[in-house]
Design a protein around this motif. Structure first.
Motif, PDB file in Angstrom:
ATOM      1  N   MET A   1       4.950  33.775 -16.901  1.00 48.07           N
ATOM      2  CA  MET A   1       3.574  33.301 -16.880  1.00 48.07           C
ATOM      3  C   MET A   1       2.820  33.907 -18.055  1.00 48.07           C
ATOM      4  O   MET A   1       2.657  35.116 -18.143  1.00 48.07           O
ATOM      5  N   THR A   2       2.379  33.050 -18.970  1.00 48.54           N
ATOM      6  CA  THR A   2       1.632  33.483 -20.144  1.00 48.54           C
ATOM      7  C   THR A   2       0.217  32.948 -20.030  1.00 48.54           C
ATOM      8  O   THR A   2      -0.046  31.778 -20.318  1.00 48.54           O
ATOM      9  N   LEU A   3      -0.685  33.793 -19.587  1.00 50.47           N
ATOM     10  CA  LEU A   3      -2.051  33.349 -19.342  1.00 50.47           C
ATOM     11  C   LEU A   3      -2.949  33.651 -20.528  1.00 50.47           C
ATOM     12  O   LEU A   3      -2.822  34.689 -21.178  1.00 50.47           O
ATOM     13  N   SER A   4      -3.859  32.734 -20.783  1.00 50.93           N
ATOM     14  CA  SER A   4      -4.851  32.921 -21.829  1.00 50.93           C
ATOM     15  C   SER A   4      -6.073  32.095 -21.457  1.00 50.93           C
ATOM     16  O   SER A   4      -6.099  31.429 -20.419  1.00 50.93           O
ATOM     17  N   VAL A   5      -7.090  32.152 -22.295  1.00 48.98           N
ATOM     18  CA  VAL A   5      -8.316  31.398 -22.068  1.00 48.98           C
ATOM     19  C   VAL A   5      -8.501  30.411 -23.204  1.00 48.98           C
ATOM     20  O   VAL A   5      -8.451  30.784 -24.383  1.00 48.98           O
ATOM     21  N   ALA A   6      -8.688  29.144 -22.862  1.00 48.01           N
ATOM     22  CA  ALA A   6      -8.878  28.083 -23.853  1.00 48.01           C
ATOM     23  C   ALA A   6     -10.274  27.481 -23.696  1.00 48.01           C
ATOM     24  O   ALA A   6     -10.832  27.474 -22.594  1.00 48.01           O
ATOM     25  N   ARG A   7     -10.795  26.972 -24.799  1.00 47.85           N
ATOM     26  CA  ARG A   7     -12.118  26.329 -24.770  1.00 47.85           C
ATOM     27  C   ARG A   7     -11.928  24.831 -24.556  1.00 47.85           C
ATOM     28  O   ARG A   7     -11.121  24.177 -25.220  1.00 47.85           O
ATOM     29  N   LEU A   8     -12.666  24.283 -23.596  1.00 50.21           N
ATOM     30  CA  LEU A   8     -12.648  22.843 -23.342  1.00 50.21           C
ATOM     31  C   LEU A   8     -14.084  22.392 -23.166  1.00 50.21           C
ATOM     32  O   LEU A   8     -14.707  22.625 -22.124  1.00 50.21           O
ATOM     33  N   ASP A   9     -14.611  21.748 -24.194  1.00 52.46           N
ATOM     34  CA  ASP A   9     -16.024  21.372 -24.212  1.00 52.46           C
ATOM     35  C   ASP A   9     -16.872  22.622 -23.982  1.00 52.46           C
ATOM     36  O   ASP A   9     -16.769  23.560 -24.744  1.00 52.46           O
ATOM     37  N   GLU A  10     -17.673  22.655 -22.898  1.00 52.53           N
ATOM     38  CA  GLU A  10     -18.540  23.801 -22.645  1.00 52.53           C
ATOM     39  C   GLU A  10     -17.906  24.820 -21.708  1.00 52.53           C
ATOM     40  O   GLU A  10     -18.538  25.819 -21.358  1.00 52.53           O
ATOM     41  N   TRP A  11     -16.651  24.590 -21.318  1.00 50.91           N
ATOM     42  CA  TRP A  11     -15.983  25.459 -20.358  1.00 50.91           C
ATOM     43  C   TRP A  11     -14.960  26.354 -21.040  1.00 50.91           C
ATOM     44  O   TRP A  11     -14.386  25.987 -22.065  1.00 50.91           O
ATOM     45  N   PHE A  12     -14.740  27.505 -20.442  1.00 60.83           N
ATOM     46  CA  PHE A  12     -13.604  28.350 -20.780  1.00 60.83           C
ATOM     47  C   PHE A  12     -12.620  28.238 -19.619  1.00 60.83           C
ATOM     48  O   PHE A  12     -12.978  28.486 -18.469  1.00 60.83           O
ATOM     49  N   VAL A  13     -11.394  27.842 -19.925  1.00 62.49           N
ATOM     50  CA  VAL A  13     -10.403  27.514 -18.914  1.00 62.49           C
ATOM     51  C   VAL A  13      -9.259  28.520 -18.979  1.00 62.49           C
ATOM     52  O   VAL A  13      -8.749  28.824 -20.055  1.00 62.49           O
ATOM     53  N   VAL A  14      -8.835  29.014 -17.819  1.00 61.05           N
ATOM     54  CA  VAL A  14      -7.651  29.864 -17.758  1.00 61.05           C
ATOM     55  C   VAL A  14      -6.428  28.954 -17.770  1.00 61.05           C
ATOM     56  O   VAL A  14      -6.307  28.039 -16.941  1.00 61.05           O
ATOM     57  N   VAL A  15      -5.535  29.182 -18.731  1.00 62.73           N
ATOM     58  CA  VAL A  15      -4.359  28.314 -18.880  1.00 62.73           C
ATOM     59  C   VAL A  15      -3.087  29.151 -18.858  1.00 62.73           C
ATOM     60  O   VAL A  15      -3.069  30.318 -19.239  1.00 62.73           O
ATOM     61  N   ASP A  16      -2.032  28.502 -18.377  1.00 63.09           N
ATOM     62  CA  ASP A  16      -0.686  29.075 -18.428  1.00 63.09           C
ATOM     63  C   ASP A  16       0.074  28.258 -19.455  1.00 63.09           C
ATOM     64  O   ASP A  16       0.499  27.140 -19.176  1.00 63.09           O
ATOM     65  N   GLY A  17       0.221  28.811 -20.648  1.00 67.05           N
ATOM     66  CA  GLY A  17       0.725  28.012 -21.757  1.00 67.05           C
ATOM     67  C   GLY A  17      -0.359  27.037 -22.181  1.00 67.05           C
ATOM     68  O   GLY A  17      -1.406  27.420 -22.666  1.00 67.05           O
ATOM     69  N   ARG A  18      -0.118  25.740 -21.894  1.00 66.17           N
ATOM     70  CA  ARG A  18      -1.127  24.721 -22.183  1.00 66.17           C
ATOM     71  C   ARG A  18      -1.629  24.060 -20.905  1.00 66.17           C
ATOM     72  O   ARG A  18      -2.398  23.100 -20.967  1.00 66.17           O
ATOM     73  N   THR A  19      -1.188  24.574 -19.751  1.00 60.97           N
ATOM     74  CA  THR A  19      -1.534  23.963 -18.473  1.00 60.97           C
ATOM     75  C   THR A  19      -2.643  24.754 -17.781  1.00 60.97           C
ATOM     76  O   THR A  19      -2.503  25.965 -17.581  1.00 60.97           O
ATOM     77  N   PRO A  20      -3.734  24.092 -17.395  1.00 60.67           N
ATOM     78  CA  PRO A  20      -4.798  24.801 -16.692  1.00 60.67           C
ATOM     79  C   PRO A  20      -4.316  25.373 -15.359  1.00 60.67           C
ATOM     80  O   PRO A  20      -3.606  24.704 -14.614  1.00 60.67           O
ATOM     81  N   VAL A  21      -4.679  26.602 -15.099  1.00 63.62           N
ATOM     82  CA  VAL A  21      -4.415  27.213 -13.794  1.00 63.62           C
ATOM     83  C   VAL A  21      -5.435  26.652 -12.809  1.00 63.62           C
ATOM     84  O   VAL A  21      -6.610  26.477 -13.140  1.00 63.62           O
ATOM     85  N   LYS A  22      -4.999  26.355 -11.592  1.00 61.74           N
ATOM     86  CA  LYS A  22      -5.893  25.751 -10.606  1.00 61.74           C
ATOM     87  C   LYS A  22      -6.050  26.634  -9.376  1.00 61.74           C
ATOM     88  O   LYS A  22      -5.185  27.440  -9.037  1.00 61.74           O
ATOM     89  N   THR A  23      -7.164  26.457  -8.701  1.00 58.87           N
ATOM     90  CA  THR A  23      -7.444  27.130  -7.444  1.00 58.87           C
ATOM     91  C   THR A  23      -6.625  26.461  -6.336  1.00 58.87           C
ATOM     92  O   THR A  23      -6.048  25.395  -6.539  1.00 58.87           O
ATOM     93  N   PRO A  24      -6.589  27.073  -5.143  1.00 59.58           N
ATOM     94  CA  PRO A  24      -5.903  26.410  -4.026  1.00 59.58           C
ATOM     95  C   PRO A  24      -6.469  25.037  -3.707  1.00 59.58           C
ATOM     96  O   PRO A  24      -5.757  24.173  -3.189  1.00 59.58           O
ATOM     97  N   GLY A  25      -7.744  24.805  -4.035  1.00 67.03           N
ATOM     98  CA  GLY A  25      -8.356  23.495  -3.809  1.00 67.03           C
ATOM     99  C   GLY A  25      -8.086  22.505  -4.918  1.00 67.03           C
ATOM    100  O   GLY A  25      -8.584  21.374  -4.875  1.00 67.03           O
ATOM    101  N   GLY A  26      -7.305  22.913  -5.919  1.00 65.04           N
ATOM    102  CA  GLY A  26      -6.958  22.011  -7.009  1.00 65.04           C
ATOM    103  C   GLY A  26      -7.962  21.968  -8.137  1.00 65.04           C
ATOM    104  O   GLY A  26      -7.864  21.116  -9.030  1.00 65.04           O
ATOM    105  N   THR A  27      -8.911  22.896  -8.149  1.00 58.69           N
ATOM    106  CA  THR A  27      -9.916  22.937  -9.198  1.00 58.69           C
ATOM    107  C   THR A  27      -9.444  23.826 -10.345  1.00 58.69           C
ATOM    108  O   THR A  27      -8.971  24.936 -10.102  1.00 58.69           O
ATOM    109  N   PRO A  28      -9.540  23.366 -11.588  1.00 58.01           N
ATOM    110  CA  PRO A  28      -9.201  24.242 -12.713  1.00 58.01           C
ATOM    111  C   PRO A  28     -10.036  25.524 -12.674  1.00 58.01           C
ATOM    112  O   PRO A  28     -11.217  25.499 -12.327  1.00 58.01           O
ATOM    113  N   VAL A  29      -9.405  26.641 -12.996  1.00 61.06           N
ATOM    114  CA  VAL A  29     -10.101  27.927 -13.001  1.00 61.06           C
ATOM    115  C   VAL A  29     -10.913  28.021 -14.289  1.00 61.06           C
ATOM    116  O   VAL A  29     -10.362  28.265 -15.370  1.00 61.06           O
TER     117      VAL A  29
END
Length: 238
Positions: free
Chosen positions: A1-29
């Motif tokens: 698991m390689t986690l980092s933070v990527a910029r997407l529009d006005e959001w900062f998204v936690v990603v694993d590689g290039r895939t957004p990490v999601k909450t148990p409810g399926g919401t991107p972190v």
């Protein structure tokens, strides 16, 4: 698991590689605040993607994203207000001999029920989520309000909410005065992260707690995290 933070529009998204990490409810972190997003990435790397394992920045934000931003505000307030009937911060022992140890740790309860409800209505959404978490985890929404109403050190709040320290007070009271004591754990929290040796040898002793308690007490650590998380400006739904 390689986690980092990527910029997407006005959001900062936690990603694993290039895939957004999601909450148990399926919401991107996500967060609008880079510092918070980076903290969440560290939390996930340390404790995993299940926010129920630890109360950290990731867990608080996951609940906020899955419920806080999607559930009507009035529905979120109901369990916080209803907690009053059984809230351990409010419903203290009536006997002065039992009340005094908690008084030393917590001080007086400043609000009646009506004032408490009014205070809940005035909270930001983040603050309300902290009260919900305190109600679920520590059997007291009022502790959450007390935590967020000042910047004082939360050591007293943490000790009063701790099952291990409660048991220590109970033993001392029973031995000194012949009382039956508080009984049980008083609804207090028994942290899985506690350091038993530190609790028994440094904290739950006659001349404790020591000055380095914030470095060792998991409840104190959670309270500091809650206060810091609640101070971030609100997120807006994407």
């Amino acid at each position: 698991m390689t986690l980092s933070v990527a910029r997407l529009d006005e959001w900062f998204v936690v990603v694993d590689g290039r895939t957004p990490v999601k909450t148990p409810g399926g919401t991107p972190v996500v967060s609008h605040h880079r510092e918070l997003a980076e903290h969440m990435a560290r939390d996930i790397a340390a404790t995993g993607r299940d926010p129920t394992h630890r109360t950290n920045m990731f867990a608080l934000q996951a609940g906020y994203l899955d419920f806080g931003l999607t559930v009507p505000r009035s529905d979120l307030e109901v369990p916080v207000i209803q907690m009053w009937k059984s809230d351990i911060f409010v419903n203290r022992p009536a006997d002065p001999e039992l009340m005094m140890p908690l008084m030393a740790l917590w001080g007086l309860e400043r609000l009646g029920r009506a004032e408490f409800e009014e205070a809940v209505h005035r909270l930001t959404l983040r603050q309300l989520m902290v009260l919900m978490q305190c109600g679920a985890q520590y059997q007291s929404s009022a502790i959450g309000l007390e935590l967020l109403s000042s910047d004082r050190d939360p050591t007293g709040l943490a000790l009063g909410a701790c099952a291990r320290y409660w048991a220590y007070l109970n033993r001392n009271l029973t031995l000194a005065n012949g009382y039956l004591g508080f009984g049980g754990d008083g609804g207090r929290h028994d942290s899985v992260d506690r350091d038993d040796d530190y609790c028994d040898e440094r904290c739950c002793v006659e001349d404790g707690p020591p000055e380095d308690l914030p470095e060792h007490c998991p409840i104190h650590r959670v309270f500091v995290t809650m206060r810091k998380w609640a101070a971030y400006p609100e997120e807006l739904p994407a």
